[in-house]
Design an enzyme around this catalytic site. Structure first.
Site, mmCIF file in Angstrom:
data_model
loop_
_atom_site.group_PDB
_atom_site.id
_atom_site.type_symbol
_atom_site.label_atom_id
_atom_site.label_comp_id
_atom_site.label_asym_id
_atom_site.label_seq_id
_atom_site.Cartn_x
_atom_site.Cartn_y
_atom_site.Cartn_z
ATOM 1 N N GLY A 40 7.108 -35.009 -38.136
ATOM 2 C CA GLY A 40 7.919 -33.802 -37.997
ATOM 3 C C GLY A 40 9.253 -34.125 -37.346
ATOM 4 N N GLU A 59 -3.960 -34.050 -37.665
ATOM 5 C CA GLU A 59 -2.903 -33.687 -36.724
ATOM 6 C C GLU A 59 -3.502 -32.919 -35.545
ATOM 7 O OE1 GLU A 59 1.174 -33.578 -38.703
ATOM 8 O OE2 GLU A 59 0.298 -31.635 -39.059
ATOM 9 N N GLY A 94 4.706 -32.039 -31.901
ATOM 10 C CA GLY A 94 5.949 -31.623 -31.246
ATOM 11 C C GLY A 94 5.906 -31.701 -29.727
ATOM 12 N N ASN A 147 8.097 -33.982 -42.673
ATOM 13 C CA ASN A 147 7.966 -32.525 -42.716
ATOM 14 C C ASN A 147 9.122 -31.919 -41.935
ATOM 15 O OD1 ASN A 147 7.206 -29.852 -42.585
ATOM 16 N ND2 ASN A 147 5.486 -30.178 -41.166
ATOM 17 N N SER A 166 3.719 -36.275 -32.965
ATOM 18 C CA SER A 166 4.640 -37.018 -32.089
ATOM 19 C C SER A 166 4.774 -38.498 -32.434
ATOM 20 C CB SER A 166 4.231 -36.833 -30.620
ATOM 21 O OG SER A 166 4.380 -35.479 -30.246
HETATM 22 C C1 PEP Z 1 4.034 -31.950 -37.894
HETATM 23 O O1 PEP Z 1 4.456 -30.840 -37.647
HETATM 24 O O2 PEP Z 1 3.402 -32.142 -38.927
HETATM 25 C C2 PEP Z 1 4.295 -33.019 -36.938
HETATM 26 C C3 PEP Z 1 3.566 -34.085 -36.995
HETATM 27 O O3 PEP Z 1 5.299 -32.805 -36.012
HETATM 28 P P1 PEP Z 1 5.809 -33.845 -34.894
HETATM 29 O O4 PEP Z 1 5.956 -35.179 -35.566
HETATM 30 O O5 PEP Z 1 7.117 -33.288 -34.444
HETATM 31 O O6 PEP Z 1 4.773 -33.868 -33.830
#
Ligand code: PEP
Length: 242
Positions: A227, A164, A170, A8, A206
């Site tokens: 992400g 999530e 993040g 993403n 993360s």
């Molecule tokens: C996301 O936004 O779907 C996500 C999982 O972000 P990150 O991997 O940066 O935590």
């Protein structure tokens, strides 16, 4: 076992940066045991569809509209996404729920419109830290599933859920793998009750090349929504090659 790994890219890259990243990933990822999906922003979708044409990497979108066409200024039609080769669409991401005030009724309409066009929705669910600390994580997620999947018919369709936890997105603080496994087991059984079908459940929050192996070995984690770590080609490739 084969996992589904979805990148993403959010709204983090410029147009040229997106194209460069897509080229790097598709050049380096010629063979891979996992199924890989890239979700760039709308602006670069068509160009990236061309870049990925001869690769095994699949195209996804970060959102889609509740109808196929009409007076919906600024929206992007699921019918048109399908026509350029999009296969997956992320729906109900916590950032859209928070910043764009998307509620479960809208997300439910988007899921139905996506399924009508044979897109595979990736429904995102997850709790805030305050909800987890209050012992309400499962309650919050049950509600998101019940409303988001209301009257969704999967007889001839597929759908994926992404768990999530919002506090893990993040933040650099992923959930502990065993806690994730417990949540995934719960989500799978709740979704099965609603949909009468077992659907894959991905983990997002993360994930990086260092922690991914501890999640990979969990039985009910069918893949990942990535992400930040999907924005660096070498890092994302390491994740995909796990
Ligand atoms: C996301 O936004 O779907 C996500 C999982 O972000 P990150 O991997 O940066 O935590």
């Amino acid at each position: 076992m084969k996992k589904l790994i979805i990148a993403n890219w959010k709204m983090k890259l410029g147009f040229n940066e997106s194209l460069v990243l897509a080229k790097k990933i598709s050049n380096k990822l010629k063979s891979n045991k996992n199924n890989i999906v890239i979700c760039p922003d709308y602006l670069s979708l068509v160009s990236i569809a061309n870049i990925l044409k001869n690769s095994k990497i699949v195209l996804g979108a970060q959102d889609s509209a509740i109808v196929d066409s009409g007076a919906y200024t600024g929206e992007v039609s699921p019918l048109n996404l399908k026509s350029i080769g999009v296969k997956y669409v992320i729906l109900g991401h916590s950032e859209r729920r928070e910043h764009l005030h998307e509620n479960s009724a809208i997300i439910n309409d988007k899921i139905k419109a996506a399924l009508k066009n044979k897109l595979i929705p990736v429904l995102c669910v997850g709790e805030k830290l305050i909800e987890r600390e209050a012992g309400e994580a499962k309650l919050v997620i049950s509600d998101q599933l019940r409303r988001g999947l209301n009257k969704v018919d999967l007889k001839n369709n597929n759908l994926v859920i992404a768990y999530e936890p919002i506090w893990a997105i993040g933040s650099g603080k992923a959930i502990a793998p065993l806690e994730a496994e417990e949540m995934h087991q719960f989500i799978k059984s709740q979704a099965n009750k609603i949909l009468k079908k077992i659907v894959p459940v991905l983990y997002g929050g993360s994930v990086d090349s260092k922690n991914i192996s501890s999640f990979m070995s969990q039985k009910n984690i069918d893949g990942f929504l990535v992400g930040g770590a999907s924005l660096k080609s070498d890092e994302f490739i390491k994740i995909c090659l796990q």
